[in-house]
Design an enzyme around this catalytic site. Structure first.
Site, mmCIF file in Angstrom:
data_model
loop_
_atom_site.group_PDB
_atom_site.id
_atom_site.type_symbol
_atom_site.label_atom_id
_atom_site.label_comp_id
_atom_site.label_asym_id
_atom_site.label_seq_id
_atom_site.Cartn_x
_atom_site.Cartn_y
_atom_site.Cartn_z
ATOM 1 N N GLY A 46 0.817 -1.109 -0.052
ATOM 2 C CA GLY A 46 0.162 -0.124 0.096
ATOM 3 C C GLY A 46 1.008 1.246 -0.026
ATOM 4 O O GLY A 46 2.068 1.235 0.314
ATOM 5 N N GLN A 51 2.885 10.078 1.830
ATOM 6 C CA GLN A 51 4.059 9.450 1.944
ATOM 7 C C GLN A 51 5.206 9.877 0.630
ATOM 8 O O GLN A 51 6.168 9.651 0.772
ATOM 9 C CB GLN A 51 4.041 7.853 1.741
ATOM 10 C CG GLN A 51 3.452 7.173 2.969
ATOM 11 C CD GLN A 51 3.289 5.850 2.990
ATOM 12 O OE1 GLN A 51 2.453 5.408 2.503
ATOM 13 N NE2 GLN A 51 4.456 5.048 3.728
ATOM 14 N N CYS A 91 5.845 -0.374 7.712
ATOM 15 C CA CYS A 91 5.697 1.009 6.835
ATOM 16 C C CYS A 91 6.843 1.214 5.774
ATOM 17 O O CYS A 91 7.983 1.397 6.550
ATOM 18 C CB CYS A 91 5.278 2.167 7.576
ATOM 19 S SG CYS A 91 4.573 3.711 7.007
ATOM 20 N N LEU A 92 6.557 1.681 4.627
ATOM 21 C CA LEU A 92 7.656 2.211 3.826
ATOM 22 C C LEU A 92 8.363 3.416 4.437
ATOM 23 O O LEU A 92 9.533 3.747 4.089
ATOM 24 C CB LEU A 92 7.198 2.418 2.517
ATOM 25 C CG LEU A 92 6.566 1.189 1.805
ATOM 26 C CD1 LEU A 92 5.770 1.390 0.194
ATOM 27 C CD2 LEU A 92 8.068 0.097 1.414
ATOM 28 N N HIS A 133 -4.199 1.376 7.547
ATOM 29 C CA HIS A 133 -3.225 1.795 7.643
ATOM 30 C C HIS A 133 -2.899 3.191 6.841
ATOM 31 O O HIS A 133 -2.338 4.209 7.323
ATOM 32 C CB HIS A 133 -1.994 1.046 7.389
ATOM 33 C CG HIS A 133 -0.613 1.206 7.435
ATOM 34 N ND1 HIS A 133 0.338 0.879 8.212
ATOM 35 C CD2 HIS A 133 0.175 2.225 6.568
ATOM 36 C CE1 HIS A 133 1.496 1.114 7.954
ATOM 37 N NE2 HIS A 133 1.365 1.933 6.937
ATOM 38 N N GLU A 134 -3.470 3.014 5.610
ATOM 39 C CA GLU A 134 -3.166 4.127 4.771
ATOM 40 C C GLU A 134 -4.137 5.068 4.984
ATOM 41 O O GLU A 134 -3.875 6.410 4.637
ATOM 42 C CB GLU A 134 -3.721 3.462 3.313
ATOM 43 C CG GLU A 134 -2.896 2.223 2.771
ATOM 44 C CD GLU A 134 -1.335 2.405 2.935
ATOM 45 O OE1 GLU A 134 -0.760 3.578 2.920
ATOM 46 O OE2 GLU A 134 -0.706 1.477 3.028
ATOM 47 N N HIS A 137 -2.565 7.346 7.513
ATOM 48 C CA HIS A 137 -1.682 8.336 6.612
ATOM 49 C C HIS A 137 -2.014 9.491 6.239
ATOM 50 O O HIS A 137 -1.574 10.612 6.430
ATOM 51 C CB HIS A 137 -1.013 7.610 5.563
ATOM 52 C CG HIS A 137 0.270 6.808 5.863
ATOM 53 N ND1 HIS A 137 1.460 7.063 6.619
ATOM 54 C CD2 HIS A 137 0.591 5.498 5.553
ATOM 55 C CE1 HIS A 137 2.419 6.373 6.682
ATOM 56 N NE2 HIS A 137 1.851 5.076 6.094
HETATM 57 O O1 GNR Z 1 4.109 -2.590 2.487
HETATM 58 C C1 GNR Z 1 3.390 -2.478 3.568
HETATM 59 N N1 GNR Z 1 3.176 -3.696 4.379
HETATM 60 C C2 GNR Z 1 2.233 -3.618 5.575
HETATM 61 C C3 GNR Z 1 2.371 -4.674 6.115
HETATM 62 C C4 GNR Z 1 1.504 -4.747 7.389
HETATM 63 C C5 GNR Z 1 0.430 -3.637 7.741
HETATM 64 C C6 GNR Z 1 0.452 -2.722 6.795
HETATM 65 C C7 GNR Z 1 1.421 -2.522 5.683
HETATM 66 S S1 GNR Z 1 1.638 -1.079 4.694
HETATM 67 C C8 GNR Z 1 3.047 -1.279 4.108
HETATM 68 C C9 GNR Z 1 3.107 -0.131 2.879
HETATM 69 C C10 GNR Z 1 2.917 1.133 3.760
HETATM 70 O O2 GNR Z 1 3.892 1.722 4.452
HETATM 71 N N2 GNR Z 1 1.875 2.094 3.382
HETATM 72 O O3 GNR Z 1 1.634 3.117 3.937
HETATM 73 NI NI NI Z 2 2.877 3.175 5.954
#
Ligand code: GNR
Ligand code: NI
Length: 167
Positions: A46, A51, A91-92, A133-134, A137
């Site tokens: 995601g 980001q 998270c990236l 999660h997104e 953000h």
């Molecule tokens: O790549 C991602 N893997 C992930 C694994 C578990 C819970 C959430 C994520 S999201 C993350 C990519 C990211 O940072 N999205 O904002």
């Molecule tokens: Ni993230």
């Protein structure tokens, strides 16, 4: 298509609240394409526009095994949630850090697609985690903010050290 640079925690720009997209036009479709390329290259499941330092409500997600199910969510809203699940998140924007976060088990999301048409989606499991999660953000929230202050301080220290080494 273009790869976009990803902001790293604790960059204060990650705490910006994104504005709604006013019109789904070619500029937004280009943003979606560039975000998808950036997510696949990372690789991640995601990516929120926040980001890549674009503060508009745009998210891309693909939780499929073979990267065959790109989901673009524009102005997404969670309209129902139920249950609870704990998932080890990453998270990236917080590379190399993984920890458990409790979230809803299922969510129903309403969003615009790349044609500007409203649709709804029921999600559970990892897809539900990723959507939550997104959307965080887009509100300026990073998953580490669910962890203790001690853990957040340690994570900032680790990332600062790594930034020094790679600089
Ligand atoms: O790549 C991602 N893997 C992930 C694994 C578990 C819970 C959430 C994520 S999201 C993350 C990519 C990211 O940072 N999205 O904002
Ligand atoms: Ni993230």
């Amino acid at each position: 298509m273009a790869l976009l640079p990803i902001l790293r925690y604790p960059d204060p720009r990650l705490h910006t609240r994104a504005a709604p997209v006013r019109e789904v036009n070619d500029e937004i479709r280009q943003l979606v394409a560039d975000m998808a390329e950036t997510m696949y290259e990372a690789p991640g499941i995601g990516l929120a526009a926040t980001q890549v330092n674009v503060h508009q409500r745009v998210v891309v997600i693909d939780t499929s095994e073979d990267k065959s199910a790109l989901l673009a969510l524009i102005n997404p809203e969670i309209i129902a949630r139920s249950g609870e699940q704990v998932c080890e998140e990453g998270c990236l924007s917080v590379p190399g850090i993984y920890d458990k976060v409790s979230r809803a088990e299922t969510v129903r999301v309403r969003a615009l697609d790349q044609q500007g048409k409203t649709f709804e989606l029921d999600a559970e499991g990892l897809l539900a985690v990723c959507i939550q999660h997104e959307l965080d953000h887009l509100e300026g929230k990073v998953f580490v903010e669910y962890l203790s202050q001690l853990k957040q301080t340690r994570i900032k220290g680790k990332l600062a050290k790594k930034a020094r080494i790679t600089a």
